[in-house]
Scaffold this motif. Structure first.
Motif, PDB file in Angstrom:
ATOM      1  N   LEU A  68      -2.487   1.640   8.846  1.00 52.03           N
ATOM      2  CA  LEU A  68      -2.489   3.087   8.973  1.00 52.03           C
ATOM      3  C   LEU A  68      -2.202   3.388  10.436  1.00 52.03           C
ATOM      4  O   LEU A  68      -2.903   2.891  11.330  1.00 52.03           O
ATOM      5  CB  LEU A  68      -3.856   3.650   8.573  1.00 52.03           C
ATOM      6  CG  LEU A  68      -4.032   5.154   8.757  1.00 52.03           C
ATOM      7  CD1 LEU A  68      -3.185   5.916   7.749  1.00 52.03           C
ATOM      8  CD2 LEU A  68      -5.495   5.539   8.634  1.00 52.03           C
ATOM      9  N   GLU A 118       0.080  -4.392   6.450  1.00 49.96           N
ATOM     10  CA  GLU A 118      -0.085  -2.971   6.170  1.00 49.96           C
ATOM     11  C   GLU A 118      -1.008  -2.359   7.207  1.00 49.96           C
ATOM     12  O   GLU A 118      -2.053  -2.943   7.534  1.00 49.96           O
ATOM     13  CB  GLU A 118      -0.678  -2.765   4.775  1.00 49.96           C
ATOM     14  CG  GLU A 118       0.115  -3.432   3.674  1.00 49.96           C
ATOM     15  CD  GLU A 118      -0.620  -3.474   2.352  1.00 49.96           C
ATOM     16  OE1 GLU A 118       0.017  -3.839   1.351  1.00 49.96           O
ATOM     17  OE2 GLU A 118      -1.833  -3.154   2.316  1.00 49.96           O
ATOM     18  N   VAL A 138       0.721   5.462   6.282  1.00 46.30           N
ATOM     19  CA  VAL A 138       0.597   4.014   6.072  1.00 46.30           C
ATOM     20  C   VAL A 138       1.971   3.382   6.114  1.00 46.30           C
ATOM     21  O   VAL A 138       2.916   3.862   5.475  1.00 46.30           O
ATOM     22  CB  VAL A 138      -0.091   3.719   4.723  1.00 46.30           C
ATOM     23  CG1 VAL A 138       0.039   2.241   4.361  1.00 46.30           C
ATOM     24  CG2 VAL A 138      -1.559   4.122   4.786  1.00 46.30           C
ATOM     25  N   SER A 157       0.825  -1.199   0.000  1.00 42.10           N
ATOM     26  CA  SER A 157       0.000   0.000   0.000  1.00 42.10           C
ATOM     27  C   SER A 157       0.862   1.253   0.000  1.00 42.10           C
ATOM     28  O   SER A 157       1.806   1.384   0.774  1.00 42.10           O
ATOM     29  CB  SER A 157      -0.921   0.020   1.224  1.00 42.10           C
ATOM     30  OG  SER A 157      -1.665   1.219   1.254  1.00 42.10           O
TER      31      SER A 157
END
Length: 611
Positions: A605, A603, A586, A45
C-alpha cells in the motif's frame, strides 16, 4: 466502505488536494502487504482500504490489519487460520455496532467463510454467527455491502456447466448482528418466479453461472432498493443447452433491500456467449434531465456500453434499440436475433475490426507488427461482423478459422467500475481495448460441455487475449504483451450523464518501450477511478506502473508517479487526524499476464500527501 458510499459514487468531499497543488504530491509512507504468511495467493491484491474513525483497515496476505492512517503503524493484526482459507484480496467491511455488539470488521475467505472481528482489538467477535464465523456455502470473494443491519453478498462460482453440480450465483442477505441469513434472490429464476419463462424446459435446472461476482453492490437508500449485477450463465461461451434470453444473466436487478423481492430488471446482453459480464455495481445520482429531476443509475460492463437507467423504474433514460446482430454457426446454438444497444452514450471504444485495423510497424515496432501478422495467418484470418460477433465455428480436425471479438472478454469496463461526480453530473470509466480471438469447436466425448472456446494460442483462457508478445515458455509477458490492433489500448472517459454525451475521453497509459512519439498508446489493466470535490480523478488501473491524477472537468493529466508495480486496485482518499488529506493505492505484481508474468507476492500500500 468500498465505493465510499452506498450510491457507489466514489466521490470524496475533500478539497485540500486540488487541481492547483496536486503536482506537489509526494509519497509519505508505504506498507508491505505480502508480509505475515498465509496460503499461496492465486491472484494479486486488488484491495481498497477503508478508513473509519481514524483507523485504516485492509487485508494483507493471510491477515487483516489495522493501521494508523497517517504513518502506516500497525495497530493490530489478525492471522486467519489456514483451515478458514485466505482472506479476500479485495477489502473488508466496517459495522459501527449497537448497544449489544461492538464495532466489527467483517470479511470473507477463500473457504466460503464470512468472519467478524472486534474493530478495536482485532480479535474474533463470538457474537457473530458461530464463534465469529458464518459458512456461506457458496463463496464470495469481496467485502460484503452493509446497509442498516443487513450484509449483502454475491457468489463467485464456476462458469462451466458441470453435470450434477449446482452452484447458484445468487445474491444473499445476512443479519450483521447475528449472522443469520435473511433472504436469497435467485439469479436463475425458478418455476413461478419472474424471468423463469426465458428458460426452455429444464434448461434452468442446476444451472450455475449468472453470478453476482462483482466487488460490491449499491443501494438507493431513499427507495430502499438494492442493485445487483450478474455475469453470464454457464457455460459462458456455449449456450445451445440453454436456449432463450436466460434471465437474470447479464442483468442489473433492483430488489427490495429488506425482503429481496424484485422490483425491476434490465438485461444488457441476451443469451450471452461472449463472457460479457456486468461486474461493477452501478453508480447512482440525481440529475436534472430535460428540465426534470431524474434518479439515474449508470451501469457498465465488459460489453463496452454504458446504460443510463431510471433507477426507480429501470427504464433507459436516453433509449435503447434492439439491434439485429450476427448469428452463430455452432451446431444447435440459437443466439438472440437482437441485442439492446443504447442510443446514448456512444460505445466507449472499438466494437468492430477490419483488416486495416491491424497494428503496423509505424504504430509500434516492426517485430510487434510481424508477430501480429503471423498470429493472424496462423489463426486462419480474423473474421468480424461488428458488435456481438460470435466466435467462429471450427469442426474438429479442420484448419484454424478464427473470429476476433471486440471489446473482448476482459475488455470494456471490468470489475473496476465507475466513479461519479454528483456536482458535475459526470461518470468516469476506464475501459480496455482488448479483443478476444478464436473459435468454438467440439470437445472429446465426456467433456463438461460438448463445445468450448479455443484459439491458436493454445488454451481457452488465452482466447480472452489478442496479443503477440510471449516469453520462451509461451507465457504472456505482462506489460510487454501488446494487443494486435492499432492503439489506443486503454481509455478513460467522462460521460455527462445528464446529456448522454462524452464530456471528454483520453488515452490512459503509456508504452515505455516505444519511442517518445509513439508512447501514448493507452494501456490495458483493471480497477477503476475515484473522484474528489477538489476536481480530481485518481486512477491506477493501467499496466504501465503509473498512478495518476486527472482534471475531472477537462481530462488533463495533472500529476503522475511511477510505481514499482502496477496499481490494479481502486484508490482511496481520506483525511487524517492531523487534518491532512492522503491518497493511497495498492500496487502488486502478477495478474494472469495483465501486469507481470511472475506469481503474485510483492504487494504494498503506497500513500501520498502534500508536503
Amino acid at each position: 466502505m468500498y465505493n465510499h458510499d452506498l450510491a457507489g459514487t466514489r466521490y470524496s468531499p475533500l478539497t485540500q488536494i486540488n487541481t492547483k497543488n496536486v503536482g506537489k504530491l509526494k509519497q509519505v509512507w508505504s506498507f508491505k502487504l505480502g508480509a505475515g504468511g498465509g496460503e499461496a495467493r492465486p491472484y494479486p491484491s486488488e484491495a481498497t482500504p477503508i478508513v473509519v474513525n481514524g483507523i485504516m483497515y485492509i487485508p494483507a496476505a493471510g491477515r487483516i490489519v489495522a493501521l494508523e492512517p497517517e504513518t502506516g503503524k500497525e495497530l493490530w493484526s489478525y492471522a486467519v487460520p489456514e483451515d478458514k482459507g485466505a482472506p479476500s484480496r479485495r477489502g473488508v467491511t466496517y459495522w459501527p455496532g449497537d448497544t449489544n455488539n461492538p464495532p466489527r470488521i467483517i470479511f470473507t475467505t477463500s473457504q466460503h467463510m464470512m468472519m467478524a472481528l472486534n474493530a478495536k482489538t482485532g480479535k474474533i467477535d463470538p457474537g457473530f454467527g458461530k464463534e465469529g464465523e458464518v459458512d456461506l456455502t457458496i463463496p464470495y470473494n469481496s467485502a460484503p455491502t452493509l446497509y442498516g443491519n443487513l450484509l449483502f453478498v454475491g457468489a463467485n462460482v464456476g462458469e462451466i456447466q458441470v453435470a450434477g453440480k449446482h452452484e447458484p450465483g445468487d445474491t444473499r442477505a445476512y443479519d450483521v448482528r447475528t449472522g443469520a441469513k435473511v433472504w436469497e434472490f435467485h439469479s436463475i429464476p425458478r418455476p413461478g418466479e419472474t424471468g423463469h419463462e426465458t428458460w426452455q424446459g429444464s434448461d434452468w435446472l442446476d444451472r450455475t453461472g449468472a453470478n453476482n461476482w462483482g466487488f460490491s453492490m449499491t443501494v438507493d437508500t431513499e427507495r430502499g432498493l438494492l442493485y445487483s449485477t450478474y455475469g453470464s450463465p454457464a457455460s459462458d461461451f456455449y449456450g445451445a443447452d440453454r436456449k432463450g434470453n436466460d434471465l437474470f444473466g447479464n442483468s442489473v436487478v433492483a430488489v427490495d433491500a429488506k425482503t429481496g423481492k424484485m422490483k425491476w430488471y434490465f438485461q444488457a446482453v441476451h443469451h450471452d456467449v461472449w463472457d460479457f459480464d456486468l461486474p461493477p455495481a452501478p453508480g447512482l445520482m440525481d440529475l436534472t434531465i430535460n428540465g426534470k429531476k431524474t434518479p439515474i443509475l449508470a451501469q457498465t460492463g465488459k460489453v463496452g456500453y454504458m446504460y443510463i437507467l431510471n433507477r426507480e423504474t429501470g427504464e433507459p433514460v436516453f433509449g435503447v434499440k434492439e439491434t439485429p446482430v450476427p448469428q452463430s454457426k455452432v451446431p444447435g446454438e440459437q443466439l438472440s436475433p437482437t441485442q439492446p444497444i443504447p442510443l446514448k452514450p456512444p460505445p466507449f471504444g472499438r466494437m468492430s475490426y477490419k483488416p486495416e485495423d491491424l497494428v503496423t510497424a509505424e504504430d509500434t515496432t516492426p517485430e510487434h507488427a510481424a508477430a501480429c501478422r503471423d498470429l493472424v495467418e496462423k489463426s486462419g484470418g480474423m473474421e468480424n461482423f461488428g458488435p456481438f460477433t460470435p466466435y467462429a465455428y471450427k469442426k474438429a480436425g479442420d484448419p484454424p478459422h478464427s473470429a476476433v471479438v471486440f471489446p473482448g472478454a476482459i475488455g470494456g469496463t471490468n470489475w473496476g467500475g465507475t466513479a461519479s461526480d454528483p456536482k458535475l453530473g459526470y461518470v468516469f470509466a476506464f475501459t480496455n481495448e482488448y479483443g478476444s480471438i478464436g473459435w468454438i469447436t467440439e470437445q472429446p466425448e465426456g467433456s463438461q460441455v460438448p463445445f468450448q472456446q479455443g484459439s491458436i494460442l493454445g488454451n481457452p483462457f488465452l482466447s480472452k487475449f489478442w496479443w503477440a508478445r510471449k516469453d520462451e515458455k509461451g507465457r504472456a509477458m505482462g506489460a510487454s504483451s501488446w494487443p494486435c490492433q492499432k492503439p489506443p489500448w486503454g481509455r478513460l472517459t467522462a460521460v455527462n450523464a445528464a446529456t448522454g454525451e462524452f464530456a471528454w475521453q483520453i488515452r490512459l497509459g503509456v508504452t515505455d518501450e516505444l519511442p517518445a512519439n509513439k508512447r501514448n498508446t493507452g494501456r490495458i489493466g483493471f480497477s477503476g477511478p475515484i473522484v474528489t470535490a477538489g476536481g480530481l480523478v485518481f486512477i491506477g488501473a493501467t499496466n504501465d506502473k503509473r498512478f495518476r491524477a486527472i482534471d475531472s472537468r477537462t481530462g488533463d493529466v495533472l500529476w503522475e508517479t511511477k510505481l514499482e508495480y502496477s496499481a490494479i486496485a481502486v484508490p482511496v482518499t481520506y483525511r487524517g487526524k492531523n487534518g491532512k488529506q492522503y491518497v493511497a493505492v495498492v500496487e502488486a505484481n502478477g495478474g494472469a499476464g495483465v501486469t507481470d508474468p511472475d506469481p503474485p507476492g510483492n504487494e504494498s500500500l503506497v500513500v501520498f500527501a502534500l508536503p
